[in-house]
Design an enzyme around this catalytic site. Structure first.
Site, PDB file in Angstrom:
ATOM      1  N   ASP A 194       0.868  -1.182   0.000  1.00 15.06           N
ATOM      2  CA  ASP A 194       0.000   0.000   0.000  1.00 15.06           C
ATOM      3  C   ASP A 194       0.899   1.225   0.000  1.00 15.06           C
ATOM      4  O   ASP A 194       2.137   1.096  -0.072  1.00 15.06           O
ATOM      5  CB  ASP A 194      -0.960  -0.018   1.206  1.00 15.06           C
ATOM      6  CG  ASP A 194      -2.311   0.603   0.846  1.00 15.06           C
ATOM      7  OD1 ASP A 194      -2.328   1.772   0.418  1.00 15.06           O
ATOM      8  OD2 ASP A 194      -3.339  -0.077   0.985  1.00 15.06           O
ATOM      9  N   HIS A 269      -3.052   3.190  -4.547  1.00  8.74           N
ATOM     10  CA  HIS A 269      -2.415   2.730  -3.298  1.00  8.74           C
ATOM     11  C   HIS A 269      -1.020   2.178  -3.578  1.00  8.74           C
ATOM     12  O   HIS A 269      -0.641   1.105  -3.077  1.00  8.74           O
ATOM     13  CB  HIS A 269      -3.291   1.684  -2.595  1.00  8.74           C
ATOM     14  CG  HIS A 269      -4.509   2.275  -1.934  1.00  8.74           C
ATOM     15  ND1 HIS A 269      -4.427   3.149  -0.864  1.00  8.74           N
ATOM     16  CD2 HIS A 269      -5.830   2.143  -2.205  1.00  8.74           C
ATOM     17  CE1 HIS A 269      -5.659   3.508  -0.502  1.00  8.74           C
ATOM     18  NE2 HIS A 269      -6.525   2.918  -1.303  1.00  8.74           N
ATOM     19  N   GLU A 333      -9.987   2.643  -5.067  1.00  5.54           N
ATOM     20  CA  GLU A 333      -9.558   4.001  -4.726  1.00  5.54           C
ATOM     21  C   GLU A 333      -8.361   4.477  -5.558  1.00  5.54           C
ATOM     22  O   GLU A 333      -7.321   4.812  -5.019  1.00  5.54           O
ATOM     23  CB  GLU A 333      -9.222   4.068  -3.217  1.00  5.54           C
ATOM     24  CG  GLU A 333     -10.425   3.758  -2.356  1.00  5.54           C
ATOM     25  CD  GLU A 333     -10.144   3.812  -0.853  1.00  5.54           C
ATOM     26  OE1 GLU A 333     -11.023   4.283  -0.118  1.00  5.54           O
ATOM     27  OE2 GLU A 333      -9.060   3.377  -0.421  1.00  5.54           O
TER      28      GLU A 333
HETATM   29  C1  ACM Z   1     -10.959  -0.622   0.839  1.00  5.33           C
HETATM   30  O1  ACM Z   1     -11.406  -0.613   2.004  1.00  5.33           O
HETATM   31  N1  ACM Z   1     -10.389   0.473   0.352  1.00  5.33           N
HETATM   32  C2  ACM Z   1     -11.049  -1.785   0.007  1.00  5.33           C
END
Ligand code: ACM
Length: 618
Positions: A194, A269, A333
């Site tokens: 991440d 991410h 995201e």
């Molecule tokens: C997530 O909680 N962004 C998958």
């Protein structure tokens, strides 16, 4: 009349047998009977498959808990189990035939215990058996007589852990897998990369861990305002797993019938990887640093041929380490800012006749899926991968509510339900009480998790078959220690196990939370797990008007006590110990400040409850 009384007594005693059987997750069928089997030093353990992982589990359990029984291989010795009194028989002849051989039968009579299941079935049968054992003096245990037939509701029963935001040791991961196995969960979703840290060694790209696993410091407190805004801890943070450690964990999980699904996040991410290899970004001339705070970042992978070559090479090493059929590529995201600014991306959108940046995200994921499929594996992504068109063979994890999962199932894609709105985000607080520790979000009490139903009623029967299972997620932005991770995990993971395993018709929150969870929490405490001590049943922070009060309180953990005060002091072990329904009379014109707390034998404490009993007449 006598006959009638007899029936009542029979009914009462059948009920009390059933209460002795506190298995979590509740089995498909339990028929309790009278009597108990007593495990004693003469009890033989008869097995038809001595090398079975389940036999290993059981023999290790016996040894660790001071039982010293003889293991007899019934095939090698020609032993007929039916002729042996005082035996625990572990057999793999079961032919029930449910999914992945996860089903089993367990029969306890006064003479024998027989557990029969193939593969995971025998392992789960033994988990149930261990939960039924009540230790007596050293070398002895009692097991209530019953016949249990059991099989899972869902094939996929998952628990996730984010090790990027905070790193967890190999020993902790093993402890996590142990508690998952106790509750018949079979999938560990390991969130390895991440923005805040790349945590898996990739030999071809050493900078991913040399640079990407280190951040210079970490944001203190809430990331979204508050008194700690702008505060950092000024402490470097790092950690990653070597490939040998990864393989050790995968093997440890497999011993417990747990599949490990690695998650390598893309295209968003990805700041940690970009910090190590800026060539992965849309602006390689910029310098990047591993993120020190939480949230969503606009520096993401650029969909160039170089990026795909590197990501495919990374995935190849990952697939070497993980035999899992499923590989998770994230996909959530991903802001489109960098792609909007990039001449390369805009040209690619035109050349590939994509509609927009959402189309480009879909292009990215499809290209990665082709590689994963070519390697004989299947791809999982978060529900954002539906946007711009879902990759043809993808399995969807529905996290932003259920709509993504519903849409995917309607398109005949497999779905794993893990919605935050369903109480499955275990990073969320377990109540709205201000005494809960700092949490990233909302209110996800045990009851909410327990009552989640993974199959949305809008799906027809064929679509519903695409809901292959359910998972809870433990994101660790605000979870920096094993003690806090376990606090957020337990007891909610027990509720998850029951959603995932137990037929919906057998679920019963009252029975689960009042009869079974208290026993399990005492066991988990004895095994060294931290957990959230349940709120005391029967009281809450409030003001009650009146003069005469009666409280019945339930501490929620077997062996724990509720302590209380009526003089405004914070209750401790030195205060009054609740043992029977409590009557408090408040004189006219007075108020009493009643406070209580549960304290377990190991010293764990519930939230403090403050109640004003008001007879002031105002
Ligand atoms: C997530 O909680 N962004 C998958």
């Amino acid at each position: 009349m006598k006959k009638f009384l007899g029936l009542i007594l029979l009914a009462l005693s059948a009920q009390s047998f059933a209460q002795d059987i506190a298995i979590i997750p509740a089995p498909s069928s339990v028929v309790a009977a009278k009597g108990t089997f007593t495990l004693n030093p003469e009890t033989n353990i008869l097995v038809d498959f001595p090398d079975h992982k389940a036999v290993k589990l059981f023999t290790e359990f016996l040894k660790k808990n001071g039982y010293n029984n003889t293991i007899v291989n019934i095939n090698a010795t020609g032993t007929k189990p039916a002729n042996v009194k005082n035996a625990i028989v572990l057999q793999t002849t079961f032919t029930g035939g449910a999914v992945n051989n996860e089903n089993y039968e367990l029969k306890v009579t006064e003479n024998q215990v027989v557990v029969n299941g193939k593969d995971a079935g025998l392992f789960y049968g033994i988990q149930s058996l261990m939960q039924m054992m009540t230790p007596q003096k050293k070398g002895y245990a009692t097991i209530p007589c019953a016949t249990i037939k059991d099989a899972p509701r869902f094939a996929y029963r998952g628990m996730h852990l984010d090790v990027s935001r905070h790193f967890y040791s190999v020993d902790f991961i093993k402890k996590y897998l142990d508690v998952m196995a106790m509750y018949k969960l079979n999938t560990f979703h390991w969130h390895l990369t991440d923005d805040q840290g790349w945590r898996i060694e990739i030999k071809k790209y050493p900078k991913l861990t040399q640079i990407g696993s280190n951040r210079a410091q970490t944001k203190v407190g809430s990331y979204s305002g508050g008194t700690t805004d702008g505060l950092y801890d000024n402490t470097p943070y790092s950690g990653f797993y070597t490939q040998d450690q990864v393989k050790e964990i995968v093997a440890y999980a497999a011993e417990r019938f747990i599949n490990v699904i690695p998650e390598i996040e893309m295209p968003g991410h990805s700041v940690a990887a970009i910090s190590a290899y800026p060539i992965l970004s849309c602006d390689p001339s910029k310098s990047y640093k591993v993120a020190e705070t939480w949230g969503v970042f606009t520096d993401v992978y650029c969909p160039t041929d170089t990026t795909f070559r590197i990501l495919n090479n990374i995935l190849d090493e990952v697939m070497e380490m993980f035999p899992s059929k499923y590989i998770h590529i994230g996909g959530d995201e991903c802001p489109k800012d960098a792609w909007k600014k990039s001449g390369f991306c805009q040209q690619l959108i035109k050349d590939s006749a994509l509609r927009d940046e959402a189309g480009l995200q879909s292009y990215f994921i499809r290209r990665i899926e082709r590689h994963i499929n070519a390697m004989g594996r299947r791809m999982i992504g978060w529900d954002e991968i539906l946007e711009g068109g879902v990759a043809p063979n993808a399995t969807i994890m529905s996290w932003r509510g259920e709509n993504g999962g519903i849409a995917a199932a309607q398109l005949n894609h497999d779905v794993i339900m893990t919605p935050g709105s369903g109480g499955l985000y275990f990073d969320h607080a377990q109540s709205t009480n201000a005494q809960e520790p700092l949490s990233i979000g909302g209110d996800a009490p045990l009851s909410k998790t327990y009552n989640y139903e993974p199959v949305p009623s809008v799906l027809n029967a064929d679509q519903a078959k695409h809901i292959i299972g359910v998972q809870a997620n433990l994101w660790t932005e605000y979870i920096a220690t094993p003690a806090k991770a376990e606090f957020h995990l337990l007891p909610r993971m027990l509720a998850l196990s029951e959603i995932a395993w137990t037929p919906a018709a057998n679920k019963n929150y009252k029975q689960f939370s009042e009869k079974r969870v208290p026993k399990h929490l005492a066991i988990l405490e004895s095994k060294g797990y931290n957990y959230r001590v349940p709120d005391i049943e029967g009281v809450s922070d409030t003001t009650l008007k009146g003069s005469d009060f009666k409280f019945e309180m339930n501490p929620g953990v077997e062996g724990a006590h509720v302590y209380y005060t009526i003089d405004g002091h914070t209750p401790r072990e030195t205060d009054m110990w609740y043992t029977e329904p409590l009557r408090i009379k408040v004189p006219a014109g007075k108020k009493i400040d009643f406070q209580c707390i549960t304290i377990t034998p190991g010293g764990k404490r519930s939230n403090l409850v403050k109640m004003v009993l008001d007879n002031s007449g105002q």
